[in-house]
Design an enzyme around this catalytic site. Sequence first.
Site, mmCIF file in Angstrom:
data_model
loop_
_atom_site.group_PDB
_atom_site.id
_atom_site.type_symbol
_atom_site.label_atom_id
_atom_site.label_comp_id
_atom_site.label_asym_id
_atom_site.label_seq_id
_atom_site.Cartn_x
_atom_site.Cartn_y
_atom_site.Cartn_z
ATOM 1 N N ASN A 51 0.848 -1.197 0.000
ATOM 2 C CA ASN A 51 0.000 0.000 0.000
ATOM 3 C C ASN A 51 0.883 1.245 0.000
ATOM 4 O OD1 ASN A 51 0.418 0.971 2.837
ATOM 5 N ND2 ASN A 51 -0.352 -1.087 3.257
ATOM 6 N N LYS B 15 -11.067 -2.727 18.771
ATOM 7 C CA LYS B 15 -9.684 -3.191 18.983
ATOM 8 C C LYS B 15 -9.257 -3.068 20.440
ATOM 9 C CE LYS B 15 -8.468 -2.329 14.249
ATOM 10 N NZ LYS B 15 -7.436 -2.678 13.300
HETATM 11 O O1 C5P Z 1 -8.607 -1.859 10.873
HETATM 12 P P1 C5P Z 1 -7.675 -0.795 10.432
HETATM 13 O O2 C5P Z 1 -6.574 -1.307 9.528
HETATM 14 O O3 C5P Z 1 -8.292 0.443 9.876
HETATM 15 O O4 C5P Z 1 -6.985 -0.321 11.806
HETATM 16 C C1 C5P Z 1 -5.999 0.630 11.845
HETATM 17 C C2 C5P Z 1 -5.156 0.463 13.089
HETATM 18 O O5 C5P Z 1 -4.928 -0.898 13.387
HETATM 19 C C3 C5P Z 1 -3.793 1.071 12.907
HETATM 20 O O6 C5P Z 1 -3.325 1.510 14.159
HETATM 21 C C4 C5P Z 1 -2.966 -0.118 12.388
HETATM 22 O O7 C5P Z 1 -1.588 0.044 12.645
HETATM 23 C C5 C5P Z 1 -3.571 -1.255 13.178
HETATM 24 N N1 C5P Z 1 -3.557 -2.552 12.483
HETATM 25 C C6 C5P Z 1 -2.726 -3.557 12.927
HETATM 26 N N2 C5P Z 1 -2.742 -4.782 12.302
HETATM 27 C C7 C5P Z 1 -3.586 -5.025 11.282
HETATM 28 C C8 C5P Z 1 -4.438 -4.011 10.814
HETATM 29 C C9 C5P Z 1 -4.388 -2.782 11.433
HETATM 30 O O8 C5P Z 1 -1.944 -3.324 13.855
HETATM 31 N N3 C5P Z 1 -3.588 -6.212 10.703
#
Ligand code: C5P
Length: 405
Positions: free
Chosen positions: A209, A343
Amino acid sequence: MIENKRVLLIVSGGIAAFKALDVIRLLKKKGVSTPVILTKAAQEFVTPLTCSVLSGEKVYTDLFSLNDELEMGHIELSRDADLIVVVPATADLMAKMAHGICDDLATTTLLATDKDIIFAPAMNIRMWEHAATQRNLISLLADGHKAVGPVEGEMACGEYGYGRMSEPEDIVGAIETYFQKAKPLAGKKILITAGPTHEPIDPVRVIANLSSGKQGYAIAQAAYDAGADVTLISGPVSLNPPLGVKVIKVQTAEQMLQHTQNSLPADIAIFTAAVADWRVENPAEEKVKKTAGKLGFDLNFVENPDILATIAQDITRRPELVIGFAAETEKVIENAIAKRAKKQCDWIIANDVSPETGIMGGDKNKVHIIKAAQQNAWDEMPKTAVAKKLIDEIIHHFKIEARDA
Ligand code: C5P
């Protein structure tokens, strides 16, 4: 701030040794006294006379010099200093430091000292990337020494990449940061994830990304500047490592999780990484061939672990303050509030990453900070300023915690 400090400079033998002269000059201008030790190899690049003229101090070269030992032995040299800075630190010197080898004045002083050591690595990219050097780096950081650089750039050997020594101004900046009085996060360990993850499809292709890692790197620098012990677990980005920060480079989400868990315990964890939600179940072992009209094989995806959620919900090892980021393109606040609850992190920093905002990959950011009982919109500002403001917020949080306790 650093006036009247005494910084013992150890110069080892690499082409970057000539930049040590600038470090001496800049420090002298700031009122810092800089006795110098030159290794034998360093004297092939700079002379004791030049260092002595610039520093206005005696320059030391020989472990067994009767005169020097009578005047000031290697123990006194380090005892007299407020800080030791190795500039440049060659691969050889790093290896000797990491293994406690002391076969000349420089290495003996480094082993005999109880003062903090900042070292500025400089070497060819292949030497820097060699497993032995990376092992030595990890040992040196684990021993509590602080690295400045190296940075990416052109090298004397004509190659380009990591291994170039930090500029003298940055080395002096790291020395100033070291002596900064206000270190409100001293004693706090902070883990930060940053950048994208790369999930392999085959040996040469990945799912990636557009995250640049800039916000996470800026937070790591601000945290270090505030005195924290910072570990930055970074996906593939082309940014210079923040000064004084332990950087662990990873490719995939699974590696990022593993290194984050290995780096626990910590007091604070900040998850800025744009982690891929999915990875290819069975990446091809060989490069997938182009077949006319369609992809040569089917891609099956499996969900990646959620690093933030895993750490926030770790009953035994959860850091006291867990902060997530939420990059959204719509319903920014609403989605971020839901994400915080799902989360189970303490704070969420929400931002709109729609392409028209220019935030993804850009130098500015506009965020909302969302806590349990309040949320605030911050003005648009450089990512470095967002980093400082977030660190201030964390400092404030811990002061309140300390008062309540
Ligand atoms: O669910 P989303 O990707 O939008 O969540 C964003 C947050 O979760 C960010 O702090 C990102 O670093 C963390 N994240 C993570 N591991 C993942 C997906 C997101 O630590 N697999």
